[in-house]
Motif scaffolding. Structure first.
Motif, mmCIF file in Angstrom:
data_model
loop_
_atom_site.group_PDB
_atom_site.id
_atom_site.type_symbol
_atom_site.label_atom_id
_atom_site.label_comp_id
_atom_site.label_asym_id
_atom_site.label_seq_id
_atom_site.Cartn_x
_atom_site.Cartn_y
_atom_site.Cartn_z
ATOM 1 N N TYR A 422 0.831 -1.197 0.000
ATOM 2 C CA TYR A 422 0.000 0.000 0.000
ATOM 3 C C TYR A 422 0.867 1.249 0.000
ATOM 4 C CZ TYR A 422 -3.401 -3.499 1.457
ATOM 5 O OH TYR A 422 -4.186 -4.619 1.514
ATOM 6 N N ALA A 423 0.469 2.222 -0.813
ATOM 7 C CA ALA A 423 1.097 3.538 -0.807
ATOM 8 C C ALA A 423 0.056 4.548 -0.350
ATOM 9 C CB ALA A 423 1.608 3.898 -2.202
ATOM 10 N N GLY A 424 0.446 5.415 0.575
ATOM 11 C CA GLY A 424 -0.487 6.419 1.072
ATOM 12 C C GLY A 424 -1.511 5.870 2.037
ATOM 13 N N TYR A 425 -1.284 4.659 2.540
ATOM 14 C CA TYR A 425 -2.228 4.058 3.483
ATOM 15 C C TYR A 425 -1.500 3.004 4.300
ATOM 16 C CZ TYR A 425 -6.591 2.160 5.323
ATOM 17 O OH TYR A 425 -7.620 1.764 6.147
ATOM 18 N N SER A 426 -1.761 2.993 5.612
ATOM 19 C CA SER A 426 -1.172 1.992 6.500
ATOM 20 C C SER A 426 -2.304 1.196 7.136
ATOM 21 C CB SER A 426 -0.321 2.661 7.583
ATOM 22 O OG SER A 426 0.764 3.363 7.007
ATOM 23 N N PRO A 427 -2.519 -0.054 6.678
ATOM 24 C CA PRO A 427 -3.644 -0.826 7.216
ATOM 25 C C PRO A 427 -3.298 -1.524 8.521
ATOM 26 C CG PRO A 427 -2.533 -2.097 5.527
ATOM 27 C CD PRO A 427 -1.817 -0.770 5.603
ATOM 28 N N ALA A 428 -4.333 -1.799 9.317
ATOM 29 C CA ALA A 428 -4.175 -2.704 10.443
ATOM 30 C C ALA A 428 -3.868 -4.092 9.906
ATOM 31 C CB ALA A 428 -5.445 -2.720 11.285
ATOM 32 N N ALA A 429 -3.352 -4.952 10.752
ATOM 33 C CA ALA A 429 -2.866 -6.256 10.284
ATOM 34 C C ALA A 429 -3.974 -7.165 9.788
ATOM 35 C CB ALA A 429 -2.095 -6.947 11.410
ATOM 36 N N THR A 430 -5.163 -7.041 10.371
ATOM 37 C CA THR A 430 -6.260 -7.955 10.047
ATOM 38 C C THR A 430 -7.302 -7.267 9.187
ATOM 39 O OG1 THR A 430 -5.922 -9.139 12.124
ATOM 40 C CG2 THR A 430 -8.025 -9.472 11.023
ATOM 41 N N ALA A 431 -7.835 -7.994 8.216
ATOM 42 C CA ALA A 431 -8.861 -7.470 7.313
ATOM 43 C C ALA A 431 -10.097 -8.356 7.361
ATOM 44 C CB ALA A 431 -8.331 -7.408 5.886
ATOM 45 N N GLN A 432 -11.239 -7.745 7.117
ATOM 46 C CA GLN A 432 -12.444 -8.527 6.850
ATOM 47 C C GLN A 432 -12.361 -9.016 5.409
ATOM 48 O OE1 GLN A 432 -16.346 -6.554 6.263
ATOM 49 N NE2 GLN A 432 -17.080 -7.827 7.951
ATOM 50 N N VAL A 433 -12.697 -10.283 5.174
ATOM 51 C CA VAL A 433 -12.540 -10.878 3.847
ATOM 52 C C VAL A 433 -13.872 -11.468 3.382
ATOM 53 C CG1 VAL A 433 -11.236 -12.513 2.439
ATOM 54 C CG2 VAL A 433 -10.153 -11.449 4.428
ATOM 55 N N HIS A 434 -14.339 -11.007 2.222
ATOM 56 C CA HIS A 434 -15.525 -11.566 1.579
ATOM 57 C C HIS A 434 -15.069 -12.362 0.359
ATOM 58 C CE1 HIS A 434 -17.973 -8.796 3.961
ATOM 59 N NE2 HIS A 434 -17.226 -7.790 3.525
ATOM 60 N N THR A 435 -15.627 -13.556 0.153
ATOM 61 C CA THR A 435 -15.253 -14.357 -1.014
ATOM 62 C C THR A 435 -16.481 -14.948 -1.673
ATOM 63 O OG1 THR A 435 -14.946 -16.366 0.308
ATOM 64 C CG2 THR A 435 -13.015 -14.980 -0.021
ATOM 65 N N PHE A 436 -16.368 -15.122 -2.978
ATOM 66 C CA PHE A 436 -17.393 -15.829 -3.747
ATOM 67 C C PHE A 436 -16.674 -16.664 -4.805
ATOM 68 C CE2 PHE A 436 -20.475 -16.265 -7.238
ATOM 69 C CZ PHE A 436 -21.509 -16.886 -6.543
ATOM 70 N N GLY A 437 -16.766 -17.987 -4.652
ATOM 71 C CA GLY A 437 -16.058 -18.892 -5.543
ATOM 72 C C GLY A 437 -16.971 -19.565 -6.551
ATOM 73 N N ASN A 438 -16.362 -20.274 -7.485
ATOM 74 C CA ASN A 438 -17.095 -20.961 -8.545
ATOM 75 C C ASN A 438 -18.052 -21.991 -7.946
ATOM 76 O OD1 ASN A 438 -17.846 -21.849 -11.091
ATOM 77 N ND2 ASN A 438 -16.140 -23.286 -11.242
ATOM 78 N N GLY A 439 -19.341 -21.860 -8.247
ATOM 79 C CA GLY A 439 -20.345 -22.784 -7.746
ATOM 80 C C GLY A 439 -20.918 -22.422 -6.398
ATOM 81 N N ASP A 440 -20.414 -21.365 -5.744
ATOM 82 C CA ASP A 440 -20.952 -20.962 -4.450
ATOM 83 C C ASP A 440 -22.375 -20.437 -4.596
ATOM 84 O OD1 ASP A 440 -18.563 -21.643 -3.335
ATOM 85 O OD2 ASP A 440 -17.886 -19.589 -2.922
ATOM 86 N N THR A 441 -23.129 -20.542 -3.524
ATOM 87 C CA THR A 441 -24.505 -20.026 -3.519
ATOM 88 C C THR A 441 -24.659 -18.899 -2.511
ATOM 89 O OG1 THR A 441 -25.142 -21.740 -1.929
ATOM 90 C CG2 THR A 441 -25.490 -22.215 -4.272
#
Length: 671
Positions: A422-441
């Motif tokens: 990241y440039a111009g931003y310092s994130p906290a170590a942990t992120a919320q993660v959303h995923t949608f994979g092939n075949g997911d409902t």
């Protein structure tokens, strides 16, 4: 395009929240760079939209409204594509078409309100009148107090037969662009006389898509040129539709690379012919491949993010429901060829294949839902780039200090291990993660690292980051304006911000920025620019403590060519048929000495443009570079003399004209 009709029932789908899975194997690490100082455009409150049609019996139902709300839909368009030009709102009828029960305007608005969205309403141009449209505005905003802000004047009126193809109803005797523009101006005046606060849109053709570029017999120019010249000053936004096609996942997903140039050309046309800034709404879009499966989801998220970054304020997927089409297997799953976001529970002609239960979301529904998790109203898109072309990367900063990153893995077979910086931003170590994979409902939500993530094949992933520490920032500067642009210089001016700050001027180079300079004033002139080059620039403010503001909205401009040069070239689009054109090239010797034997060279600005053939010289293309050498009869160009040559060019996207020409290695003036 004419849309199918269907009958619908109701079904409810529950979403799931799960721990993010990690594929066991992955390709070598991919680097994604996010630059929070390279600001793009800001997301408005109408960005993520869908189309609703009066032949859809689920229109306005609670089940559908709740699904739209869950997906983060902000705008619903009504009464539906080509039906708009045969639909009469007072009687809820569409002569020649089918209107389902309980699909009148009030039922539609009930669904809109339940979903927490707003309406985009299409006034009937084809078989209606300005008075009918004005009465609709009165009913909506005066009698019912619905507050409908956005109104379109007709649907795809260039499809009224004027260019040879006729799918759009149009009862007007004059079906030319001038005819549409003249009457559309009357619509705008009548509608705004009822409610001056509404915003009215005008139908344009999308650059690089038929019939863009075509001049029909008797017309003064292309559809966009004529329509914008006559009616542009009377409206507020331009309407585009985009069905880019593609016969494979790779081909369909490659089309999003056209967004920047398509929007750039549309803005050039708007500024030139309307003489004012108009917003751009893309009120119909769908993919050419995998309409119900994972390629459609990936296309939806990538296209919406790309269009929003380019400043398109509203994007409406076609359609909420549509009906079964050609059935196939895509990415290991059944694709029903259905342009709807939700299943219609319809079957193919022989009844051997049926869709899932009514209102079951198809994959593109989750593409829109992922987009709404990625960006919200007021977010500013910023630059992001990946080292692997299979990964599409988008990023957006939020007013509360959060940063979101959308990653699209278009590789159908390989997972990708991604390292983020990241440039111009310092994130906290942990992120919320959303995923949608092939075949997911459903979209799964969990937590993970802010600097590393594994992307499953054919997947969507969004990281939502918190800042490592809260930091006060100077006020964000306003959008700069470019003026006095020449071949090598430009002057940038922006609104004054807080006192006691310095302004840094940054040029965007992908996800990297190049600082051009700084000033305590609000004007900066940059020198030594490259002729015929498009530049995107931001301004950031820095206070005495070294704290830096968020990036201003961008300005994009293109430099010209030298006013004084030994040669001049005039390129004219002499004839166009939608995916090819005749280029007429005049080469003028502006020097004092004869030119004896010559070669002219230029480069195509995009990967989807090619040389077909040429005349009055020997033409070749190597890579993106086109060269033409003289014929025997025109090898001598006397001082002040002009020779004409020509070519056929082919294109499968926005046809951006070459900005630079070199004659025997010397840069010419482009006229």
């Amino acid at each position: 395009m004419r849309k199918s009709r269907i009958a619908l029932l109701a079904f409810t789908l529950a979403a799931a929240t799960l721990t993010v899975p990690s594929p066991a194997t992955a390709d070598p690490a991919v680097t994604v760079t996010v630059n929070a100082r390279a600001g793009l455009e800001t997301v408005g409150d109408a960005a993520i939209g869908v189309n609703h049609a009066v032949w859809d019996s689920q229109l306005g139902t609670n089940a559908v409204a709740d699904l739209m709300k869950d997906a983060g839909v902000q705008t619903m368009r009504y009464p539906g594509g080509s039906y708009s030009d045969i639909y009469h709102w007072k009687t809820n009828t569409a002569p020649g078409g089918y209107v389902a029960p309980d699909t009148d305007f009030d039922h539609f608005m009930a669904g809109v309100r339940r979903a927490g969205a707003q309406a985009m309403v299409i006034a009937n141009y084809g078989t209606g009148t300005p008075q009918e449209a004005a009465e609709w505005v009165h009913y909506a905003n005066v009698e019912k107090n619905y507050g409908v802000k956005y109104w379109e004047i007709g649907n795809e009126l260039y499809g009224n037969g004027h260019y040879g193809s006729g799918w759009e109803a149009d009862d007007h005797a004059d079906k030319s662009p001038a005819g549409y523009a003249t009457v559309a101006k009357q619509y705008a005046e009548a509608m705004k006389a009822v409610d001056p606060t509404i915003k009215i849109g005008l139908v344009l053709t999308t650059p690089g898509n038929w019939p863009d570029g075509i001049v029909a017999g008797g017309d003064a120019g292309t559809w966009n040129q004529v329509v914008l010249s006559i009616a542009g000053p009377s409206v507020d936004f331009a309407i585009l539709h985009w069905y880019p096609g593609g016969s494979s996942s790779a081909e369909a997903l490659s089309k999003t690379a056209q967004v920047t140039d398509a929007v750039w050309l549309a803005r050039q046309q708007i500024n030139r012919y309307a003489g004012k800034n108009l917003g751009i709404a893309l009120t119909e879009i769908n993919t050419g491949y995998g309409q119900n499966t994972q390629p459609g989801a990936l296309f939806a998220a990538d296209a919406y993010a790309s269009l929003l970054a380019a400043g398109v304020f509203n994007i409406d997927w076609w359609n909420v429901h549509n009906g079964i089409g050609t059935v196939s297997t895509v990415a290991g799953h059944t694709d029903y060829g259905d342009f709807g976001l939700l299943s219609s529970a319809s079957c193919n002609a022989d009844g051997t294949v049926c869709e899932p239960p009514m209102n079951t979301p198809f994959a593109p529904y989750f593409g829109l839902a992922m987009t709404s998790r990625f960006v919200t109203t007021g977010d500013q898109l910023v630059r992001a780039a990946a080292s692997d072309p299979a990964i599409r990367a988008h990023a957006a900063r939020r007013a509360n200090g959060d940063l979101a990153v959308l990653l699209v893995n278009t590789d159908e077979t390989a997972s990708k291990q991604v390292s983020l910086s990241y440039a111009g931003y310092s994130p906290a170590a942990t992120a919320q993660v959303h995923t949608f994979g092939n075949g997911d409902t459903a979209i799964t939500t969990g937590s993970g690292s802010a600097t590393a993530v594994t992307l499953a094949p054919n997947s969507l992933t969004t990281l939502v980051l918190r800042p490592a520490a809260s930091t006060a920032r100077p006020a964000t500067p306003g959008r700069p304006v470019a003026s006095a642009v020449t071949a090598g210089t430009a002057t940038l001016t922006w609104p004054a911000g807080a006192a006691g700050v310095k302004y840094e001027i940054h040029r965007q180079l992908g996800a990297i920025t190049e600082q051009w300079g700084e000033t305590t004033g609000t004007t900066f002139t940059v020198h030594n620019l490259t002729p015929g080059t498009r530049y995107t620039v931001n301004v950031v403010a820095r206070d005495g403590s070294g704290r830096v503001s968020w990036a201003s909205p961008p300005v994009t401009f293109q430099t010209g060519t030298p006013a004084a040069a030994p040669c001049a070239v005039t390129l004219t689009d002499a004839s166009n048929w939608g995916n090819g054109w005749v280029g007429s090239v005049d080469i003028t010797n502006t020097g004092t000495n004869p030119v004896d034997t010559w070669t002219l060279a230029f480069g195509w600005p995009t990967a989807w443009q090619q040389l077909g053939s040429g005349w009055n010289g020997t033409w070749t293309q190597t890579g993106s570079t086109v060269t033409v050498s003289n014929a025997d009869f025109n090898k001598l160009i006397a001082p002040g003399a002009t020779v004409n040559i020509g070519f056929v060019g082919n294109y499968q996207g926005p046809n951006v004209l070459p900005p630079l020409f070199k004659l025997n290695g010397n840069l010419c003036t482009t006229r």
